[in-house]
Design an enzyme around this catalytic site. Structure first.
Site, PDB file in Angstrom:
ATOM      1  CB  ALA A   1      33.010  32.779  34.080  1.00  0.00           C
TER       2      ALA A   1
ATOM      3  CG  HIS B   1      31.849  39.008  28.346  1.00  0.00           C
ATOM      4  ND1 HIS B   1      31.637  38.724  29.644  1.00  0.00           N
ATOM      5  CD2 HIS B   1      32.167  37.940  27.328  1.00  0.00           C
ATOM      6  CE1 HIS B   1      31.824  37.115  29.511  1.00  0.00           C
ATOM      7  NE2 HIS B   1      32.383  36.882  28.312  1.00  0.00           N
TER       8      HIS B   1
ATOM      9  CG  HIS C   1      28.969  33.814  25.360  1.00  0.00           C
ATOM     10  ND1 HIS C   1      28.445  35.039  25.891  1.00  0.00           N
ATOM     11  CD2 HIS C   1      30.114  33.716  25.921  1.00  0.00           C
ATOM     12  CE1 HIS C   1      29.560  35.469  26.575  1.00  0.00           C
ATOM     13  NE2 HIS C   1      30.434  34.601  26.604  1.00  0.00           N
TER      14      HIS C   1
ATOM     15  CG  ASN D   1      24.399  33.016  27.933  1.00  0.00           C
ATOM     16  OD1 ASN D   1      24.568  32.125  27.100  1.00  0.00           O
ATOM     17  ND2 ASN D   1      23.695  32.974  28.915  1.00  0.00           N
TER      18      ASN D   1
ATOM     19  NE  ARG E   1       8.409  50.930  29.143  1.00  0.00           N
ATOM     20  CZ  ARG E   1       7.698  50.315  29.941  1.00  0.00           C
ATOM     21  NH1 ARG E   1       6.554  50.048  28.868  1.00  0.00           N
ATOM     22  NH2 ARG E   1       7.558  49.991  30.808  1.00  0.00           N
TER      23      ARG E   1
ATOM     24  CG  ASP F   1      24.856  24.688  27.768  1.00  0.00           C
ATOM     25  OD1 ASP F   1      23.910  25.321  27.451  1.00  0.00           O
ATOM     26  OD2 ASP F   1      25.428  24.653  28.616  1.00  0.00           O
TER      27      ASP F   1
ATOM     28  CG  ASP G   1      31.878  29.730  26.574  1.00  0.00           C
ATOM     29  OD1 ASP G   1      33.176  29.583  26.547  1.00  0.00           O
ATOM     30  OD2 ASP G   1      31.205  30.338  27.163  1.00  0.00           O
TER      31      ASP G   1
ATOM     32  CB  ALA H   1      32.582  29.377  34.966  1.00  0.00           C
ATOM     33  N   GLY H   2      31.631  29.093  31.442  1.00  0.00           N
ATOM     34  CA  GLY H   2      31.913  28.046  30.166  1.00  0.00           C
ATOM     35  C   GLY H   2      30.937  26.927  30.667  1.00  0.00           C
TER      36      GLY H   2
END
Length: 362
Positions: free
Chosen positions: A130, A182, A203, A206, A214, A234, A258, A292-293
């Site tokens: 996000a 990310h 996170h 994610n 492999r 969550d 987050d 998104a969070g």
């Protein structure tokens, strides 16, 4: 506070805290088993190292948002936090950091803001999640400019980007926590980042390359080698089974929210950096459905961990002691003589009934 089951580093004590100038002077009581009484629980205040917003406000909105966010999260038991930025153009990010630096020199309002978690812009543009599309390669001169504006404690970085490994090494040697996140990096690139000085994962699961038998990916590097990693409990971002895998593999796994501006607010549209996001059905999403969070608060995180089978004391450690340890803070995240009097009082159903920040009781 009245007599309660107090969670100390040595175990449960039935007793009371004695305070002096915002710190714990002593704990008066005797060891106990909380199952043998019906007293409430007194736990260390929660420490959230990944907070984008709350109460309708977003960190990237600047000065007017910071106190609202800190007060909102205090309502849910967070006694200290890291203000977490979004990926943004350099000028915008520098402006927000300058405002945060100034805000932190003012008297505390709500939870204590310990510093900044810079989540981006040093991430892979192919794994934005996000995050707005302003990702770019990290340069030491730019980071130095940001460090001069605000106390940056944590930086999320994609290790596979050219030039990032030496930067991880240089910044980690200065006490900054570099987190892998990310990222489209491989298992090998994740391990190389850890060897260079990276110390956690942003996170976990994610917005990172997943585990395959492999091609273990960044998730595999975390599960095989990490001591610390943050995770959003969550029960929407990560399946309970995957949480249990991480709990078995990563000794000091700690939990974050987050959280976005939608935390503590009704369903509707909110800001997340330059994005408009929608809160509904317990989550926050972009128009294309991307998570998104979150709307998670730390008291609910505690209940969720207990729900999936963690003992209360362990759940508390993963919301308080471990994040403090990760930042190298020894006087928060635990109830003991000399520590800040940051504490949460919960009833037997784990509903929050009172919050104390540095001796101030709400």
């Amino acid at each position: 506070m009245d007599i309660a089951n107090i969670l100390t580093p040595a175990g449960w004590v039935r007793g009371q805290l004695h305070l002096e100038q915002g710190r714990i002077r002593a704990i008066d009581g005797t060891p106990c088993d909380p199952q043998d009484n019906d007293l409430p629980y007194l736990l260390p205040g929660f420490i959230d190292l990944h907070v984008h917003g709350g109460g309708g406000s977003d960190i990237m909105q600047g000065t007017q948002a910071f106190a609202t966010i800190a007060r909102t999260h205090r309502r849910f038991g967070t006694t200290s936090l890291l203000a977490t930025t979004m990926t943004a153009p350099r000028e915008e990010l520098a402006g927000v950091l300058a405002q945060l630096g100034e805000h932190l020199r003012q008297p505390r309002q709500g939870a204590r803001i310990l510093g900044v978690h810079l989540e981006g812009p040093y991430i892979n543009p192919g794994k934005l999640g996000a995050q707005p599309n302003f990702a770019h390669q990290a340069l030491l001169d730019e980071v130095e400019q940001y460090l001069a504006l605000a106390p940056i404690k944590v930086i999320t970085i994609a290790p596979e980007i050219a030039g990032h490994l030496p930067l991880i090494q240089a910044l980690s040697q200065r006490g900054i926590r570099l987190q892998i996140g990310h990222t489209l990096g491989s298992y090998e690139e994740g391990v190389a980042a850890l060897e260079a000085g990276a110390s956690s994962f942003t996170h976990l699961y994610n917005a990172m390359s997943p585990l395959h038998h492999r091609e273990p990916g960044i998730v595999g590097a975390a599960l095989a080698h990490a001591r610390y990693a943050e995770l959003i409990p969550d029960l929407l971002h990560v399946h309970p089974g995957a949480i249990k895998v991480a709990l078995r593999a990563i000794p000091c796994l700690y939990c974050v929210t987050d959280s976005t501006a939608a935390a503590g607010m009704p369903d509707g549209e909110y800001r997340l950096g330059s994005h408009t996001v929608t809160k509904c059905l317990g989550g926050v999403r972009l128009p294309d459905g991307t998570l998104a969070g979150s709307t998670l608060t730390m008291d609910q995180a505690l209940r969720n961990l207990v729900k999936i089978g963690l003992p209360l004391a362990e759940a508390s450690d993963r919301l308080s002691r471990y994040p403090a340890d990760y930042l190298g803070i020894t006087d928060r995240g635990r109830l003991q003589a000399g520590a800040w009097a940051d504490a949460v009082l919960l009833d037997r159903q784990l509903n929050l009934t009172a919050v104390m920040v540095e001796g101030d009781l709400s």
